[in-house]
Design an enzyme around this catalytic site. Structure first.
Site, short mmCIF file in Angstrom:
data_model
loop_
_atom_site.label_atom_id
_atom_site.label_comp_id
_atom_site.label_asym_id
_atom_site.label_seq_id
_atom_site.Cartn_x
_atom_site.Cartn_y
_atom_site.Cartn_z
N ILE A 15 48.55 27.25 43.61
CA ILE A 15 48.81 28.47 42.84
C ILE A 15 49.94 28.22 41.84
O ILE A 15 50.36 29.12 41.14
CB ILE A 15 49.11 29.64 43.79
CG1 ILE A 15 47.92 29.87 44.71
CG2 ILE A 15 49.36 30.94 43.05
CD1 ILE A 15 48.07 31.00 45.67
N PRO A 31 51.82 27.66 38.50
CA PRO A 31 53.26 27.87 38.67
C PRO A 31 53.65 29.32 39.00
O PRO A 31 54.74 29.75 38.63
CB PRO A 31 53.78 27.51 37.29
CG PRO A 31 52.77 28.11 36.36
CD PRO A 31 51.45 27.92 37.08
N ASP A 32 52.77 30.08 39.66
CA ASP A 32 53.01 31.51 39.84
C ASP A 32 54.34 31.81 40.53
O ASP A 32 55.11 32.66 40.07
CB ASP A 32 51.87 32.14 40.63
CG ASP A 32 50.55 32.06 39.90
OD1 ASP A 32 50.17 30.94 39.52
OD2 ASP A 32 49.89 33.09 39.71
N HIS A 33 54.60 31.14 41.67
CA HIS A 33 55.85 31.40 42.39
C HIS A 33 57.06 30.97 41.56
O HIS A 33 58.10 31.63 41.57
CB HIS A 33 55.85 30.68 43.73
CG HIS A 33 54.82 31.21 44.69
ND1 HIS A 33 53.54 30.73 44.74
CD2 HIS A 33 54.88 32.18 45.64
CE1 HIS A 33 52.86 31.37 45.68
NE2 HIS A 33 53.65 32.25 46.23
#
Length: 788
Positions: free
Chosen positions: A552, A554-556
């Site tokens: 996921i 670079p969402d975090h």
């Protein structure tokens, strides 16, 4: 009028960190802080014969000042102490091989307003504290490696320095949070930051919202092997390369069907089902045949026309040279500190329309020594009345969705902000979807803890007016829609800032608010393809082995960069009283965290490992692996002493890096034989005891069982009244002396706190609230029955 100076102007930071975590200080410099890199007479910058290390140094230290001190002399030590005395933040290298060793207890006793960030690979006083790390070691121990690659093959090391880059982002968030707390309370804090903690939290955690390892379930339920080849987000050949598609919903499939000319053989409504499409060989062949006649650009245009998520798979070289990145000024050229220049990211943020790239190039060694004591320290500004947590009193309207939206608001809520998740029945957050119709998933529960939910119809004119009344009371508004969405609703920054000049508005999108790609759909897999990351995330021997489909990233990381900007703006607002607009582009975050790779590509340097052995190797057991990485001749000698290879290999050419690279296969074959009768934990312990960076590959369900994570108190289990089982979450963002742990308020059901929020924020009466509910403006919902 928007302010154009950088928000941390006037902040003074003493930076003692070398290597990959130097990006912490660089980010603070990009936000306007005066960051002073302390170099010592005993240390040296990389030589002319090691351009890769020169690039690493330059990327990490752009924008900083350099002072050169001889700490073996009373004068040098006094100069350092004087510099610390005048600073707001001290970033200490707490590793065993640091150039400068400080008595932090004594420093804190003497300078009680100082915020201290001690950084190391594994933190202080735990089972791993003496261990050595590299990017692959961090990937292995954080569980990211266990999810990277293709089923049936060895785990695949992610490209570049993503582990350290994301860890640096987490550290920057933590130190600004502590500094903001210092402005409220008058007291400094001491943070014990571990790179392993940071990457476990900020890269692609297997806990919390959207962790790719969980797929909506418990981490312990995940298969041990990697995902099957090409099952998610297919990559398809076209006339001049490859494209990736993200066709998930029935609407997107119907759009793709029209793009293909509406072939009758696929008109059956059964094809609305993702599983049916995935298993249809005929459909796969038909898509390939249709795409094969079109170029990448033609397919992207067709995707935008028909509403189909399609993105070109670009090399890193192609990505940085695109019209969009040029229009966005995403790259810049700066002095490298060695008499030349490098091309690097022009920052990961825009604030008030200005890019937050490096304010200057890399200083020559010791070039700014005259600055010691030359600039008076700006007066400390005092923030709002202190509360138990640093962000108490801050009000946030959270329009965010999915992972970025969840994480930004959750981090603010964890540290005291009143975060109101604004949502509507007609447009539910995709993060609320569950497999079997449960009230909410474990991931949503973890990602939205400590928030309240307001059901509000923003399509209704009265709903918009109500939102603007809320915005007048707010400090921060978060969104991560496609560029222009809030403006189309009449709720953009120009409108909101007229009624609330102190508002800080943060928009996060795939490609930023301007440029040719600004209106593209922001699916992470497409952004990774367009930014050049997908093309790098492959096995060296298989060009079709794209392996980034389950991450996921670079969402975090994007969420944390957003909160870094918010904290910087809150700090600045204490001084000048005005807010501003922050814009984040996920594609540019990736480029920012691939800075070394961009510079090396620009100079035609290879992106292959710089020494051998370097990789993931099988150990005793079923699908058990150990990372082993050699950084230097000293590491090689340590490995040789353990294995006794000098008697077996007997080749003096292996004593040099070039020799080892030339005989890599020979060395790695011997290493596999040595590891064959050892478990990963046994191998890690033996190698690390000798100082060789090595790591057992942990899976997500291993984390709570590992003594290190228990000692660091990184994780905890929480529960929710509508979920029958407990779930794993982040306990805190950093080990701190002063920051209170986040509370455990359960994540809200949609609209659960509607009446409560409009009463608290707007003092609406019960009668007025009931009228707005009847008119469809407010949308409270009935609570489902709690889980057994």
């Amino acid at each position: 009028m928007q302010r154009t100076e950088r928000p941390l102007a006037g902040l003074i930071v003493v930076d003692l960190v070398k290597g990959s975590l130097a990006a912490i200080g660089r980010t603070l410099a990009e936000l306007g802080a005066e960051v002073v890199l302390v170099e010592t007479a005993a240390s040296a910058r990389p030589g002319a014969d090691d351009r890769r290390r020169q690039i690493e140094f330059a990327v990490g230290n752009a924008g900083k000042h350099s002072v050169l001190l001889d700490l073996d002399t009373p004068r040098g030590r006094a100069s350092l102490d004087a510099l610390i005395a005048r600073s707001d933040i001290l970033i200490e290298d707490a590793s065993a091989n640091a150039d400068v060793h400080l008595d932090i207890g004594d420093i804190r006793d003497r300078y009680q307003t100082l915020t201290v960030l001690s950084v190391s690979d594994f933190g202080r006083d735990n089972v791993f504290s003496s261990y050595q790390a590299t990017d692959p070691v961090l990937h292995a121990l954080s569980s990211e490696l266990a999810r990277s690659g293709i089923k049936g093959r060895a785990p695949l090391l992610p490209p570049g320095q993503l582990a350290y880059a994301t860890a640096a982002t987490q550290a920057t968030f933590a130190v600004l949070l502590a500094y903001y707390n210092r402005l409220r309370t008058g007291w400094g804090d001491w943070l014990d930051f571990s790179a392993l903690d940071g990457v476990s939290q900020a890269l692609d955690p297997g806990f919390g919202i959207g962790g790719s390892a969980t797929l909506g379930g418990r981490p312990s339920d995940m298969p041990r092997d990697r995902p099957p080849r090409g099952q998610l987000y297919p990559i398809i050949d076209c006339a001049d390369g490859k494209v990736r598609i993200c066709v998930l919903s029935p609407r997107q499939w119907q759009s793709l069907h029209r793009l293909m000319g509406s072939p009758e053989e696929f008109a059956d409504p059964a094809f609305n089902n993702t599983k049916v499409r995935r298993e249809s060989e005929a459909l796969t062949q038909a898509i390939a045949a249709h795409f094969g006649t079109m170029t990448r650009k033609e397919l992207e245009i067709a995707g935008e026309t028909f509403g189909v998520p399609i993105g070109a798979v670009l090399s890193l070289e192609e990505a940085v040279a695109t019209e969009h990145m040029r229009a966005r000024e995403a790259l810049t050229t700066v002095a490298d500190g060695f008499g030349g220049t490098i091309q690097m990211s022009n920052g990961a943020l825009e604030i008030n329309g200005r890019r937050m790239g490096p304010p200057k190039g890399v200083s020559a060694r010791g070039a700014d020594s005259v600055k010691i004591g030359g600039k008076p320290l700006g007066a400390h500004r005092q923030g709002p009345k202190p509360g138990r947590r640093p962000l108490e009193g801050i009000r946030v309207l959270d329009l965010g969705v999915i992972v970025v939206g969840a994480e930004q608001g959750r981090l603010l809520a964890d540290y005291g902000a009143d975060v109101i998740k604004v949502e509507a029945k007609a447009f539910p957050d995709g993060g609320r979807q569950t497999l079997n119709g449960e009230p909410l998933s474990m991931g949503f529960a973890a990602g939205h803890r400590n928030k309240r939910s307001l059901g509000l119809n923003l399509k209704d004119m009265e709903g918009k007016k109500l939102f603007l009344r809320l915005a007048e009371k707010a400090d921060v508004i978060l969104s991560n829609f496609k560029a222009g969405t809030l403006e189309s609703l009449g709720l953009g920054y120009d409108v909101v800032s007229k009624i609330n000049p102190e508002i800080i508005m943060v928009d996060s999108s795939a490609f930023g608010p301007t440029g040719p790609w600004s209106r593209r759909m922001g699916y992470g897999p497409l952004v990774r393809a367009n930014a050049g990351l997908t093309a790098l995330w492959r096995y060296p021997d298989d060009p079709e082995s794209y392996s980034d489909s389950v991450t996921i990233y670079p969402d975090h990381t994007a969420a944390r960069i957003g909160v870094v900007a918010i904290l910087a703006m809150l700090i600045a607002r204490l001084g000048h009283g005005r807010g501003g607009r922050v814009s984040i582009a996920q594609a540019e975050i990736m480029l920012n965290q691939m800075g070394e790779q961009i510079a090396m590509v620009g100079e035609e340097l290879p992106l292959t490992p710089t020494d051998a052995p370097w990789g993931v190797f099988p150990c005793k057991g079923d699908d058990e692996w150990c990372v082993v990485t050699i950084r230097s001749d000293a590491d090689w000698r340590a490995l040789n002493a353990i294995t006794g290879w000098s008697k077996v290999l007997g080749d003096a050419r292996l004593d040099t890096r070039d020799g080892r690279l030339a005989h890599r296969e020979h060395i790695e074959a011997a290493l596999r034989q040595w590891l064959a009768d050892k478990t990963p934990h046994e191998a890690m312990a033996i190698l690390q005891q000798a100082g060789v960076p090595a790591a057992a590959m942990f899976r997500v369900h291993d984390l709570m069982e590992q003594f290190y994570f228990g000692q660091r108190s990184l994780l905890r289990t929480e529960s929710h009244p509508h979920i029958p089982e407990s779930y794993l979450v982040e306990r805190h963002s950093v080990v701190s002396h002063d920051l209170a742990e986040p509370p455990t308020r359960a994540a809200p059901l949609m609209g659960e706190h509607t009446a409560e929020v409009v009463r608290d924020w707007l003092r609406l009466t019960s009668a007025e609230t009931e009228r707005l509910v009847a008119a469809g403006v407010l949308e409270p919902i009935e609570e489902p029955i709690a889980a057994e």
